[in-house]
Design a protein around this motif. Sequence first.
Motif, PDB file in Angstrom:
ATOM      1  N   ALA A 141       0.833  -1.211   0.000  1.00  0.00           N
ATOM      2  CA  ALA A 141       0.000   0.000   0.000  1.00  0.00           C
ATOM      3  C   ALA A 141       0.864   1.255   0.000  1.00  0.00           C
ATOM      4  O   ALA A 141       1.982   1.262   0.514  1.00  0.00           O
ATOM      5  CB  ALA A 141      -0.913  -0.004   1.227  1.00  0.00           C
TER       6      ALA A 141
ATOM      7  N   THR B  36       0.043   5.576   0.404  1.00  0.00           N
ATOM      8  CA  THR B  36      -0.852   6.732   0.426  1.00  0.00           C
ATOM      9  C   THR B  36      -0.013   7.998   0.240  1.00  0.00           C
ATOM     10  O   THR B  36       1.170   8.021   0.576  1.00  0.00           O
ATOM     11  CB  THR B  36      -1.632   6.835   1.763  1.00  0.00           C
ATOM     12  OG1 THR B  36      -0.681   6.811   2.816  1.00  0.00           O
ATOM     13  CG2 THR B  36      -2.601   5.703   1.963  1.00  0.00           C
TER      14      THR B  36
ATOM     15  N   GLU C 283      -5.258   7.329  -1.402  1.00  0.00           N
ATOM     16  CA  GLU C 283      -4.785   5.945  -1.291  1.00  0.00           C
ATOM     17  C   GLU C 283      -4.485   5.448  -2.695  1.00  0.00           C
ATOM     18  O   GLU C 283      -5.363   4.924  -3.372  1.00  0.00           O
ATOM     19  CB  GLU C 283      -5.848   5.070  -0.636  1.00  0.00           C
ATOM     20  CG  GLU C 283      -6.061   5.376   0.831  1.00  0.00           C
ATOM     21  CD  GLU C 283      -7.053   4.396   1.434  1.00  0.00           C
ATOM     22  OE1 GLU C 283      -6.648   3.299   1.836  1.00  0.00           O
ATOM     23  OE2 GLU C 283      -8.239   4.752   1.456  1.00  0.00           O
TER      24      GLU C 283
ATOM     25  N   ARG D  20      -3.818   0.249  -2.581  1.00  0.00           N
ATOM     26  CA  ARG D  20      -4.365  -0.201  -1.300  1.00  0.00           C
ATOM     27  C   ARG D  20      -4.453  -1.721  -1.190  1.00  0.00           C
ATOM     28  O   ARG D  20      -5.433  -2.326  -1.597  1.00  0.00           O
ATOM     29  CB  ARG D  20      -5.744   0.361  -1.022  1.00  0.00           C
ATOM     30  CG  ARG D  20      -6.454   0.985  -2.165  1.00  0.00           C
ATOM     31  CD  ARG D  20      -7.825   1.375  -1.692  1.00  0.00           C
ATOM     32  NE  ARG D  20      -8.349   2.458  -2.469  1.00  0.00           N
ATOM     33  CZ  ARG D  20      -9.485   3.043  -2.202  1.00  0.00           C
ATOM     34  NH1 ARG D  20     -10.217   2.652  -1.199  1.00  0.00           N
ATOM     35  NH2 ARG D  20      -9.909   4.023  -2.953  1.00  0.00           N
TER      36      ARG D  20
ATOM     37  N   ARG E 213      -6.427  -1.420  -6.350  1.00  0.00           N
ATOM     38  CA  ARG E 213      -6.615  -2.841  -6.052  1.00  0.00           C
ATOM     39  C   ARG E 213      -6.673  -3.658  -7.333  1.00  0.00           C
ATOM     40  O   ARG E 213      -7.086  -3.154  -8.372  1.00  0.00           O
ATOM     41  CB  ARG E 213      -7.950  -3.068  -5.329  1.00  0.00           C
ATOM     42  CG  ARG E 213      -7.974  -2.597  -3.923  1.00  0.00           C
ATOM     43  CD  ARG E 213      -9.041  -3.362  -3.128  1.00  0.00           C
ATOM     44  NE  ARG E 213      -9.031  -2.923  -1.744  1.00  0.00           N
ATOM     45  CZ  ARG E 213      -9.803  -1.966  -1.269  1.00  0.00           C
ATOM     46  NH1 ARG E 213     -10.665  -1.364  -2.063  1.00  0.00           N
ATOM     47  NH2 ARG E 213      -9.715  -1.610  -0.014  1.00  0.00           N
TER      48      ARG E 213
END
Length: 328
Positions: free
Chosen positions: A8, A10, A19, A22, A214
């Motif tokens: 991840a 951010t 984000e 993620r 994702r």
Amino acid sequence: MIRTEALARTFTRGGTTVEAVRGLDLQVARGELVALLGPNGAGKSTTLRMLTTLLAPTSGRASVAGHDVVADPRAVRRRTGYVGQGNGAGHHQRGRDELVGQARVHGLGRAEARRRADELVAALDLGAVVDRRVGTLSGGQRRRLDVALGLVGAPDVLFLDEPSTGLDPHNRAALQEHVRALRSRRDTTVVLTTHYLDEADALAERVVVVDHGRVIADDTPARLKAELAGDRLVLRLGDADAAARAAGRLRAAGAGEVEADGAQVRARLADAPALVPRLLHDLEAAGAPVASVEVSRPTLDDVFLRLTGRSLREGGAGTPTSHEEAAA
Ligand SMILES: Nc1ncnc2c1ncn2[C@@H]1O[C@H](COP(=O)(O)OP(=O)(O)OP(=O)(O)O)[C@@H](O)[C@H]1O
């Protein structure tokens, strides 16, 4: 060869948090060629920048060629080549010197570095410009030099962030050919992002679709198209009444997105070429003969539309959102 676990990242800018990636879980085996597809801002470049150690993950883990990107960035860099979205070569250097220098950084001897540079100059049609200063090259020439810089170290793992953007069709084809040759000769693992869906289709044996940071699909192009999109079918009938009847038949046969519009019916149907003869026969028997039929096979763009609700073609494709650091 590449493994990420809940990776991840951010970004916080002006009080807002983005984000970008993620919780990405991805595994790529040695010698695989994987295309990362996703709309603008999906997190593709951020992922590549973490895997090439240019950017630290906020959480999660990633390893490339057996080395953790945070614990052992130097080992990762030695084994990887990277072509980012921006220009990697220095303005005042000559292209050939940059190429040989980059190969030497990757541990190649002087003679081997020269030989690799010559090979790439020929493959990417850089002969006429490679001895000029980089600052004097056109956009497409620089892009080809950037690609050559990513390839010249003979890396085990190659990351290409939109390598074809800005190249003309001839040079796109040459680049694809070279990437294919690298794989077959050296078993190089390649991860590329592209906005050219035909390129992903032609080159990649596996397509990973990313949206909002994702993974939302991960399969071969053929299976993604067969399972997620289906064939597109357009039937033209005698009148609207017959079209409505044909639409009913199509729904009963399991077709999706069935729309009747005047005397025409559009639908999506898995394996349409095998089902259409029977359908035509049934409609004829029911008094609704078909005047013309059109079947088109799905494209990766259809898959993309189905998965994300957006067309990659309409999404302002090809506009880089970030400027990359120098090639690793
Ligand atoms: N340095 C940064 N600071 C703040 N936000 C950033 C930064 N880099 C990327 N982002 C944001 O993170 C998100 C993912 O960006 P990223 O460049 O990874 O997307 P992408 O999938 O590569 O997009 P494109 O197809 O346009 O290249 C976007 O919302 C972007 O604006």
